[in-house]
Design an enzyme around this catalytic site. Sequence first.
Site, PDB file in Angstrom:
ATOM      1  N   CYS A  46       3.583   8.329   1.269  1.00  0.00           N
ATOM      2  CA  CYS A  46       3.857   7.298   2.409  1.00  0.00           C
ATOM      3  C   CYS A  46       4.069   6.066   1.867  1.00  0.00           C
ATOM      4  O   CYS A  46       3.229   5.369   1.267  1.00  0.00           O
ATOM      5  CB  CYS A  46       2.686   7.439   3.229  1.00  0.00           C
ATOM      6  SG  CYS A  46       2.760   6.195   4.487  1.00  0.00           S
TER       7      CYS A  46
ATOM      8  N   CYS B   9       2.992  -4.967  16.434  1.00  0.00           N
ATOM      9  CA  CYS B   9       2.389  -3.933  17.340  1.00  0.00           C
ATOM     10  C   CYS B   9       0.866  -4.203  17.093  1.00  0.00           C
ATOM     11  O   CYS B   9       0.344  -4.502  16.128  1.00  0.00           O
ATOM     12  CB  CYS B   9       2.512  -2.515  16.804  1.00  0.00           C
ATOM     13  SG  CYS B   9       4.294  -2.211  16.662  1.00  0.00           S
TER      14      CYS B   9
ATOM     15  N   GLU C 160       0.946  -1.232   0.141  1.00  0.00           N
ATOM     16  CA  GLU C 160      -0.003   0.155  -0.049  1.00  0.00           C
ATOM     17  C   GLU C 160       0.779   1.227   0.046  1.00  0.00           C
ATOM     18  O   GLU C 160       1.866   1.335   0.416  1.00  0.00           O
ATOM     19  CB  GLU C 160      -0.824   0.135   1.137  1.00  0.00           C
ATOM     20  CG  GLU C 160      -1.868  -1.123   1.476  1.00  0.00           C
ATOM     21  CD  GLU C 160      -2.653  -1.059   2.601  1.00  0.00           C
ATOM     22  OE1 GLU C 160      -3.045  -1.691   2.774  1.00  0.00           O
ATOM     23  OE2 GLU C 160      -2.707   0.107   3.315  1.00  0.00           O
TER      24      GLU C 160
ATOM     25  N   CYS D 124       4.979  -6.827   8.120  1.00  0.00           N
ATOM     26  CA  CYS D 124       5.838  -6.699   9.125  1.00  0.00           C
ATOM     27  C   CYS D 124       6.080  -7.659  10.329  1.00  0.00           C
ATOM     28  O   CYS D 124       5.116  -8.218  10.619  1.00  0.00           O
ATOM     29  CB  CYS D 124       5.491  -5.293   9.750  1.00  0.00           C
ATOM     30  SG  CYS D 124       6.541  -4.451  10.984  1.00  0.00           S
TER      31      CYS D 124
ATOM     32  N   CYS E 119      -1.898  -2.124  14.842  1.00  0.00           N
ATOM     33  CA  CYS E 119      -1.406  -1.865  13.562  1.00  0.00           C
ATOM     34  C   CYS E 119      -1.785  -2.892  12.566  1.00  0.00           C
ATOM     35  O   CYS E 119      -1.707  -4.058  12.925  1.00  0.00           O
ATOM     36  CB  CYS E 119       0.128  -1.691  13.167  1.00  0.00           C
ATOM     37  SG  CYS E 119       0.613  -1.360  11.816  1.00  0.00           S
TER      38      CYS E 119
ATOM     39  N   CYS F 226      -2.166   2.781   6.885  1.00  0.00           N
ATOM     40  CA  CYS F 226      -1.522   1.839   6.169  1.00  0.00           C
ATOM     41  C   CYS F 226      -1.552   0.312   6.579  1.00  0.00           C
ATOM     42  O   CYS F 226      -1.664   0.112   7.789  1.00  0.00           O
ATOM     43  CB  CYS F 226       0.228   1.941   5.865  1.00  0.00           C
ATOM     44  SG  CYS F 226       0.510   2.739   4.447  1.00  0.00           S
TER      45      CYS F 226
HETATM   46  N1  SAH Z   1       7.045   0.571  11.163  1.00  0.00           N
HETATM   47  C1  SAH Z   1       7.470   1.713  11.221  1.00  0.00           C
HETATM   48  C2  SAH Z   1       6.888   2.570  10.033  1.00  0.00           C
HETATM   49  C3  SAH Z   1       5.472   2.119   9.586  1.00  0.00           C
HETATM   50  S1  SAH Z   1       3.980   2.453  10.643  1.00  0.00           S
HETATM   51  C4  SAH Z   1       6.850   2.378  12.644  1.00  0.00           C
HETATM   52  O1  SAH Z   1       6.285   1.527  13.202  1.00  0.00           O
HETATM   53  O2  SAH Z   1       7.323   3.233  12.911  1.00  0.00           O
HETATM   54  C5  SAH Z   1       3.775   4.151  10.477  1.00  0.00           C
HETATM   55  C6  SAH Z   1       3.324   4.798  11.722  1.00  0.00           C
HETATM   56  O3  SAH Z   1       1.879   4.398  11.924  1.00  0.00           O
HETATM   57  C7  SAH Z   1       3.820   4.396  13.051  1.00  0.00           C
HETATM   58  O4  SAH Z   1       4.083   5.602  13.841  1.00  0.00           O
HETATM   59  C8  SAH Z   1       2.795   3.477  13.708  1.00  0.00           C
HETATM   60  O5  SAH Z   1       2.982   3.167  14.931  1.00  0.00           O
HETATM   61  C9  SAH Z   1       1.597   4.221  13.320  1.00  0.00           C
HETATM   62  N2  SAH Z   1       0.491   3.374  13.264  1.00  0.00           N
HETATM   63  C10 SAH Z   1       0.264   2.084  13.134  1.00  0.00           C
HETATM   64  N3  SAH Z   1      -1.087   1.622  13.147  1.00  0.00           N
HETATM   65  C11 SAH Z   1      -1.712   2.735  13.359  1.00  0.00           C
HETATM   66  C12 SAH Z   1      -2.876   2.898  14.132  1.00  0.00           C
HETATM   67  N4  SAH Z   1      -4.041   2.142  13.777  1.00  0.00           N
HETATM   68  N5  SAH Z   1      -3.535   4.040  14.258  1.00  0.00           N
HETATM   69  C13 SAH Z   1      -2.316   5.150  14.152  1.00  0.00           C
HETATM   70  N6  SAH Z   1      -1.002   5.061  14.074  1.00  0.00           N
HETATM   71  C14 SAH Z   1      -0.723   4.023  13.534  1.00  0.00           C
HETATM   72 FE1  SF4 Z   2       5.254  -2.847  12.006  1.00  0.00          FE
HETATM   73 FE2  SF4 Z   2       3.020  -1.892  12.269  1.00  0.00          FE
HETATM   74 FE3  SF4 Z   2       4.704  -1.787  14.205  1.00  0.00          FE
HETATM   75 FE4  SF4 Z   2       5.228  -0.485  12.344  1.00  0.00          FE
HETATM   76  S1  SF4 Z   2       3.649  -0.127  13.634  1.00  0.00           S
HETATM   77  S2  SF4 Z   2       6.607  -1.894  13.322  1.00  0.00           S
HETATM   78  S3  SF4 Z   2       4.418  -1.214  10.731  1.00  0.00           S
HETATM   79  S4  SF4 Z   2       3.668  -3.554  13.225  1.00  0.00           S
END
Ligand code: SAH
Ligand code: SF4
Length: 345
Positions: A104, A115, A91, A111, A118, A332
């Site tokens: 972006c 988290c 994406e 991944c 996410c 994303c």
């Molecule tokens: N893996 C990297 C970059 C991709 S995620 C990272 O974690 O930083 C990009 C951003 O989106 C990160 O700050 C992540 O914590 C945030 N993110 C992921 N899921 C989210 C959600 N459901 N709501 C808000 N931010 C989110």
């Molecule tokens: Fe991976 Fe999503 Fe955590 Fe970023 S926020 S490290 S994309 S699992």
Amino acid sequence: MKTDIKSLYYPELEKFITDGGFPRFRAKQVYGWLNRGALSFDEMGNIPKNLREFLNSSSYISVANIEKKLVSRYDKTVKYLFRLNDGEFVETVVMSYKHGYSICVSTQVGCKMGCTFCATGKSGFSRSLTASEILAQIESAGRDLGVRISNIVLMGMGEPLDNFDNVIRFLKIVSCEDGLNIGMRHITLSTCGIVPRIYDLAEYNFALTLSVSLHAPDNETRSKTMPINNKYPIEQLIKACRDYFDKTGRRISFEYAMIDGVNDTDECARKLSSLLGNLNCHVNLIPVNTVRGSGYKKSRLDRQRAFIDILEKNSVTATVRRTLGSDIDASCGQLKRNYTEKTGG
Ligand code: SAH
Ligand code: SF4
């Protein structure tokens, strides 16, 4: 295995072509075509047939073909689901601001970091992207929209520092004058906090912005949502951020997704203030995007305000980030998840 030609630096491309028995100046011509976004060797008009045959048999051009495209009715945000050469999907989101277009990009298919808030983290890991595949997202989106993209955030699917070598290669290629020529000052790299790689990145002294996904002010809270915290706890992460700033002189930005009842209390705001106290940084507060199955809700507006007030009183600069493209799954990982679940992919 065929060579991924758009992931090569120019001297490597030159070697590839001269090793194939062709004169050096041909490399320059091929490089020109690739930089102008050629999608096949056959369209390279001034390249002799035998060189085109050589290129076709020994290398390939990475593509990001549009599988799906969604345009937000509210704010012109565009979201793409791209299909890569091997059929994997990633994406990419393009946002339009007063100062230009920002993209972006994804750095991995899925991944490993898991988290809990996410969508990408919930759908597992398939593979890392090559430099050219990260680049192809920008070229495809720019071509489709007919615009020049001026800013890049590595905040799509994947953890950039878990794909370190390819991301470094991408950064060098995308900022190259002959190529897309997007300067490091216009690039933000976001990480969940892989501490040793933050030190490795600092060594490059890039003028990019390092954005650290913090999301909690103490280990207990952070480990609940971000498994990486068990490996690299907050003290180590913040120390790495300080050292990063000392080495590069670049202000760090911290991402903090506000989750109702999880990390948005006054106490959290106070802890965050003392954690970041004398660090030169900026905090981006993002009301969490609800992902199916996560059970998380965004913080209420009054909590958002109270939280930022406490930060400001403690001289920590922070802003609540606008949510763009809220009608098109613009966070994303969500589009791919919905798409592949519907199509069984
Ligand atoms: N893996 C990297 C970059 C991709 S995620 C990272 O974690 O930083 C990009 C951003 O989106 C990160 O700050 C992540 O914590 C945030 N993110 C992921 N899921 C989210 C959600 N459901 N709501 C808000 N931010 C989110
Ligand atoms: Fe991976 Fe999503 Fe955590 Fe970023 S926020 S490290 S994309 S699992």
